[in-house]
Design a protein around this motif. Structure first.
Motif, mmCIF file in Angstrom:
data_model
loop_
_atom_site.group_PDB
_atom_site.id
_atom_site.type_symbol
_atom_site.label_atom_id
_atom_site.label_comp_id
_atom_site.label_asym_id
_atom_site.label_seq_id
_atom_site.Cartn_x
_atom_site.Cartn_y
_atom_site.Cartn_z
ATOM 1 N N MET A 240 0.838 -1.204 0.000
ATOM 2 C CA MET A 240 0.000 0.000 0.000
ATOM 3 C C MET A 240 0.867 1.246 0.000
ATOM 4 N N GLN A 241 0.410 2.271 -0.699
ATOM 5 C CA GLN A 241 1.084 3.555 -0.754
ATOM 6 C C GLN A 241 0.258 4.606 -0.008
ATOM 7 N N ILE A 242 0.900 5.719 0.361
ATOM 8 C CA ILE A 242 0.175 6.809 1.013
ATOM 9 C C ILE A 242 -0.913 7.338 0.082
ATOM 10 N N GLY A 243 -0.616 7.399 -1.202
ATOM 11 C CA GLY A 243 -1.606 7.859 -2.168
ATOM 12 C C GLY A 243 -2.858 7.003 -2.190
ATOM 13 N N ASP A 244 -2.708 5.712 -1.904
ATOM 14 C CA ASP A 244 -3.879 4.824 -1.866
ATOM 15 C C ASP A 244 -4.854 5.248 -0.772
ATOM 16 N N LEU A 245 -4.315 5.657 0.379
ATOM 17 C CA LEU A 245 -5.175 6.110 1.479
ATOM 18 C C LEU A 245 -5.931 7.379 1.079
ATOM 19 N N ILE A 246 -5.234 8.301 0.420
ATOM 20 C CA ILE A 246 -5.861 9.563 0.008
ATOM 21 C C ILE A 246 -6.946 9.299 -1.037
ATOM 22 N N SER B 11 -12.563 19.679 0.020
ATOM 23 C CA SER B 11 -13.240 18.422 0.301
ATOM 24 C C SER B 11 -12.252 17.265 0.134
ATOM 25 N N PHE B 12 -12.664 16.084 0.549
ATOM 26 C CA PHE B 12 -11.815 14.903 0.384
ATOM 27 C C PHE B 12 -11.538 14.660 -1.099
ATOM 28 N N ALA B 13 -12.548 14.797 -1.936
ATOM 29 C CA ALA B 13 -12.369 14.589 -3.376
ATOM 30 C C ALA B 13 -11.450 15.645 -3.968
ATOM 31 N N GLU B 14 -11.602 16.899 -3.551
ATOM 32 C CA GLU B 14 -10.744 17.974 -4.063
ATOM 33 C C GLU B 14 -9.300 17.786 -3.609
ATOM 34 N N PHE B 15 -9.116 17.353 -2.382
ATOM 35 C CA PHE B 15 -7.758 17.117 -1.896
ATOM 36 C C PHE B 15 -7.091 16.023 -2.706
ATOM 37 N N ASP B 16 -7.816 14.955 -2.989
ATOM 38 C CA ASP B 16 -7.283 13.870 -3.807
ATOM 39 C C ASP B 16 -6.908 14.388 -5.191
ATOM 40 N N GLU B 17 -7.802 15.174 -5.808
ATOM 41 C CA GLU B 17 -7.545 15.678 -7.154
ATOM 42 C C GLU B 17 -6.362 16.654 -7.167
ATOM 43 N N GLN B 18 -6.308 17.562 -6.204
ATOM 44 C CA GLN B 18 -5.236 18.562 -6.212
ATOM 45 C C GLN B 18 -3.866 17.930 -5.960
ATOM 46 N N THR B 19 -3.801 16.937 -5.093
ATOM 47 C CA THR B 19 -2.513 16.274 -4.862
ATOM 48 C C THR B 19 -2.102 15.466 -6.092
ATOM 49 N N VAL C 155 0.028 21.174 3.180
ATOM 50 C CA VAL C 155 -0.476 19.795 3.220
ATOM 51 C C VAL C 155 -0.619 19.242 1.806
ATOM 52 N N VAL C 156 -1.132 20.048 0.882
ATOM 53 C CA VAL C 156 -1.266 19.606 -0.506
ATOM 54 C C VAL C 156 0.106 19.276 -1.091
ATOM 55 N N VAL C 157 1.093 20.125 -0.825
ATOM 56 C CA VAL C 157 2.448 19.853 -1.321
ATOM 57 C C VAL C 157 2.990 18.556 -0.728
ATOM 58 N N TYR C 158 2.854 18.383 0.564
ATOM 59 C CA TYR C 158 3.381 17.186 1.220
ATOM 60 C C TYR C 158 2.873 15.907 0.561
ATOM 61 N N TYR C 159 1.572 15.858 0.311
ATOM 62 C CA TYR C 159 0.996 14.600 -0.170
ATOM 63 C C TYR C 159 1.025 14.485 -1.688
ATOM 64 N N VAL D 42 10.714 12.811 -2.271
ATOM 65 C CA VAL D 42 11.016 12.732 -0.842
ATOM 66 C C VAL D 42 10.848 14.107 -0.210
ATOM 67 N N ARG D 43 9.945 14.183 0.748
ATOM 68 C CA ARG D 43 9.648 15.446 1.423
ATOM 69 C C ARG D 43 10.731 15.796 2.439
ATOM 70 N N VAL D 44 11.155 17.057 2.410
ATOM 71 C CA VAL D 44 12.076 17.586 3.427
ATOM 72 C C VAL D 44 11.388 18.807 4.041
ATOM 73 N N PRO D 45 10.557 18.608 5.068
ATOM 74 C CA PRO D 45 9.811 19.729 5.647
ATOM 75 C C PRO D 45 10.687 20.578 6.554
ATOM 76 N N LEU D 46 10.616 21.886 6.391
ATOM 77 C CA LEU D 46 11.422 22.806 7.183
ATOM 78 C C LEU D 46 10.505 23.751 7.940
ATOM 79 N N ASN D 47 10.808 23.937 9.215
ATOM 80 C CA ASN D 47 9.989 24.767 10.092
ATOM 81 C C ASN D 47 10.224 26.241 9.785
ATOM 82 N N THR D 48 9.155 26.991 9.578
ATOM 83 C CA THR D 48 9.288 28.413 9.240
ATOM 84 C C THR D 48 9.876 29.230 10.388
#
Length: 501
Positions: A1-7, A28-36, A65-69, A77-83
């Protein structure tokens, strides 16, 4: 399973229901899936290839959040940096991670091959072709790099994989948030780059919306919590203390307007006085999470019903799918009330440190046991008690002194709001105990030293106390004892002093 499968599954199951709320903006959940999907496709079209690292410096909000997923779906590979970190700190991590791209708001902290501003994201999403972005990565390939706090040296990048991410979600759903449902609401008041972000997927897969507060303040938190009927949140101890000092908090509870069922906390030690006051004001909603970057938020947890007076100093019991041991320096597994290093093992732990094979070998044993560097003990009922970081232990006259124990004693003084205890070099004793404190009301340093008599053994009592306007902390609220130690190294060890660093 991939993270994308959950989304993707959440998008099908919950469709038009709100998944992400940021002020007046709702996805919405559908919009989040589409935008990612669309952004993931656009990122790959920009020249990036699966496995490339992408640094992200964005404020708390839907865009991050959209960028992360989108990165997760694209095999990047995500490298999140604290602002809250400085441009210098960001530049170090961008270079260390060998990031090919940077997604940022404001001034870029460094240059990478591909630069994407927050302002460009809407057009990238709108113009990308529709359809799934579904780059399948190996379960043990890097998913994200999480940098350690750097409290004892240069931050190291922890490699977390799809396997570890899915295991973390399972730990939350089984032990911490077993009753999540579409009527639950997660309020993100802390940075999603760190602890709070771990709560996103567990809520998403159960159809529960995630509400984001851009910047924490007690007023902003209460406004969002009341308006959205938030049931869950995550805070570091300093945030809890600020919330309790806000008069509107008790008023909201008294009126029955606050719907919180779980206030999860971690990331730094909490004073038992603050915790008890929180329980008195907010009720039995607190859940403590003990973890670290190498084992994200899931080594042990102390459930709300376990927050009894005698257990407030405990970090709880291991998660269902997590193993924990306490060992001595010879590797012997210790029993009740024996003090040693805490080790943990489970599918959620890191696979390695990025580009640091020697540090990896020192931290992870061949059979998977991970050295946390924390010192602790079990009590007779199987609860784990943290004493301190291994590198922070003070050795005075041959006796071990655990700074956290001394800090707890100092924090029981009614005027002391924050405390950091360190060891100062001493010719006779090797090290002497010293403390920097922040006070909430006028107090004399000598009085604070005297207050510890009868509460701590002589070798544990601070021989010097300095009153500072604030303590140095990391961007996620951890006391930087190393900086405190450096500043205090020249103070006299024979008397209490009041100083401004």
């Amino acid at each position: 399973m991939q993270i994308g499968d959950l989304i993707r599954r959440a998008g099908r199951q919950y469709g038009a229901a709100p998944a992400l709320v940021d002020g007046d903006r709702v996805l919405s959940f559908a919009e989040f899936d589409e935008q990612t999907d669309r952004l993931g496709t656009a990122l790959l079209a920009s020249g990036l290839e699966p496995g490339d690292r992408v640094a992200v410096v964005l404020p708390n909000g839907i865009d991050g959040v959209v960028v992360y997923y989108a990165l997760a779906k694209a095999g990047l590979v995500r490298v999140p940096l604290n602002t809250r970190e400085t441009a210098h700190e960001h530049a170090y991590k961008i270079d260390d991670s060998q990031a090919r791209a940077l997604v940022f708001a404001g001034d870029p902290p460094a240059r990478t091959e591909i630069m994407i501003t927050a302002a460009e994201l809407p057009a990238m999403i709108a113009t990308a072709p529709p359809g799934p972005c579904d780059e399948r990565r190996d379960q043990d390939a890097p998913l994200r790099l999480a940098y350690t706090g750097g409290t004892t040296g240069k931050p190291k990048a922890v490699v977390l994989t799809t396997r570890s991410e899915l295991a973390e979600v399972a730990n939350f759903l089984v032990d911490l948030l077993p009753n999540l449902h579409p009527g639950s609401v997660m309020l993100h008041a802390a940075p999603i780059t760190h602890g709070s972000g771990a709560f996103f997927l567990p809520h998403l897969v159960k159809g529960a919306p995630n509400v984001i507060v851009a910047t924490f303040s007690p007023a902003a938190f209460l406004d969002a919590a009341l308006r959205h009927r938030a049931t869950s949140t995550f805070m570091v101890p300093t945030m809890i203390a600020m919330l309790l000092e806000e008069p509107a908090t008790a008023a909201a509870v008294a009126a029955g307007d606050l719907a919180l069922e779980r206030l999860c906390y971690g990331g730094a030690p909490i004073a038992t006085t603050v915790l008890q006051r929180g329980i008195d004001v907010l009720g039995p909603v607190f859940a403590q999470l003990y973890g670290q970057a190498e084992a994200p938020l899931a080594i042990t947890c102390l459930q709300p019903w376990e927050h009894t007076p005698e257990r407030l100093t405990s970090a709880g019991k291991p998660y269902t799918f997590v193993e924990v041991q306490v060992r001595d320096t010879a590797g012997r597994v210790l029993g009740t009330d024996e003090v040693g290093e805490i080790l943990t093992r489970g599918p959620h732990t890191m696979s390695r440190y990025w580009r640091r094979p020697e540090a990896t070998a020192e931290t992870i044993e061949p059979d998977g046991w991970l050295h946390t560097g924390d010192i602790g003990r079990w009590d007779a009922e199987g609860y784990l008690h943290l004493l301190d970081r291994r590198h922070d232990v003070i050795i005075s006259g041959g006796f071990n002194v655990y700074p956290r124990e001394v800090e707890d004693a100092l924090l029981s003084h009614p005027a002391v709001a924050q405390a950091a205890v360190v060891g100062i070099p001493d010719e006779k004793w090797g090290e002497r105990v010293a403390a920097a404190v922040v006070v909430r009301s006028p107090a004399d340093a000598a009085e604070i030293v005297a207050f510890c008599e009868g509460r701590l053994a002589g070798f544990k009592r601070p021989r010097a106390v300095e009153i500072w306007p604030e303590l140095p902390t990391s961007p996620v609220g951890k006391s930087l004892r190393r900086e405190v130690r450096d500043r205090m190294a020249g103070i006299p060890m024979t008397a209490a002093t009041t100083a401004t660093p």
